[in-house]
Design a protein around this motif. Structure first.
Motif, PDB file in Angstrom:
ATOM      1  N   GLY A  20     112.101 -16.410  43.065  1.00 10.17           N
ATOM      2  CA  GLY A  20     113.397 -15.964  43.697  1.00 10.17           C
ATOM      3  C   GLY A  20     113.328 -14.308  43.793  1.00 10.17           C
ATOM      4  N   GLY A  21     114.102 -13.888  44.422  1.00  9.10           N
ATOM      5  CA  GLY A  21     114.583 -12.291  44.483  1.00  9.10           C
ATOM      6  C   GLY A  21     114.608 -11.705  45.651  1.00  9.10           C
ATOM      7  N   LEU A  22     114.813 -10.538  45.680  1.00  7.50           N
ATOM      8  CA  LEU A  22     114.850  -9.596  46.769  1.00  7.50           C
ATOM      9  C   LEU A  22     113.765  -9.642  47.595  1.00  7.50           C
ATOM     10  N   GLN A  23     112.467  -9.233  47.102  1.00  8.96           N
ATOM     11  CA  GLN A  23     111.119  -9.346  47.928  1.00  8.96           C
ATOM     12  C   GLN A  23     110.743 -10.710  48.714  1.00  8.96           C
ATOM     13  N   LYS A  24     111.186 -11.913  48.015  1.00  7.34           N
ATOM     14  CA  LYS A  24     111.122 -13.096  48.777  1.00  7.34           C
ATOM     15  C   LYS A  24     111.887 -13.333  49.990  1.00  7.34           C
TER      16      LYS A  24
END
Length: 82
Positions: A20-24
């Protein structure tokens, strides 16, 4: 759907398999936007779809390379991306 792939800092990455996260989220959004913009483009002569490679040192510094079987399909994709 056309093939869209990503390379960050020299490493191939796939938003589907990233944690998960912003890059994804950003890569997923880019992939969806490119898919909507380019759609189901297929070469009329060779019946092949193009490939878009988005690469750069980070998600916020991506450039795009359009690859295809001939100049006509590359030009068609680049026109839709403008």
């Amino acid at each position: 759907m056309i093939e869209i792939s990503f390379e960050l800092n020299g490493q191939k990455v796939d938003p589907k398999t990233m944690g998960g996260g912003l890059q994804k989220a950003m890569l997923t959004t880019i992939r969806e936007a490119l898919g909507e913009r380019v759609g189901q483009v297929e070469c009329e002569h060779h019946h092949r779809q193009p490939h878009i490679l988005c690469k750069g040192p980070s998600v916020v510094e991506l450039s795009m390379e359009v690859c295809g079987c001939c100049d006509q399909i590359i030009d068609a994709v680049e026109t839709r991306l403008q």
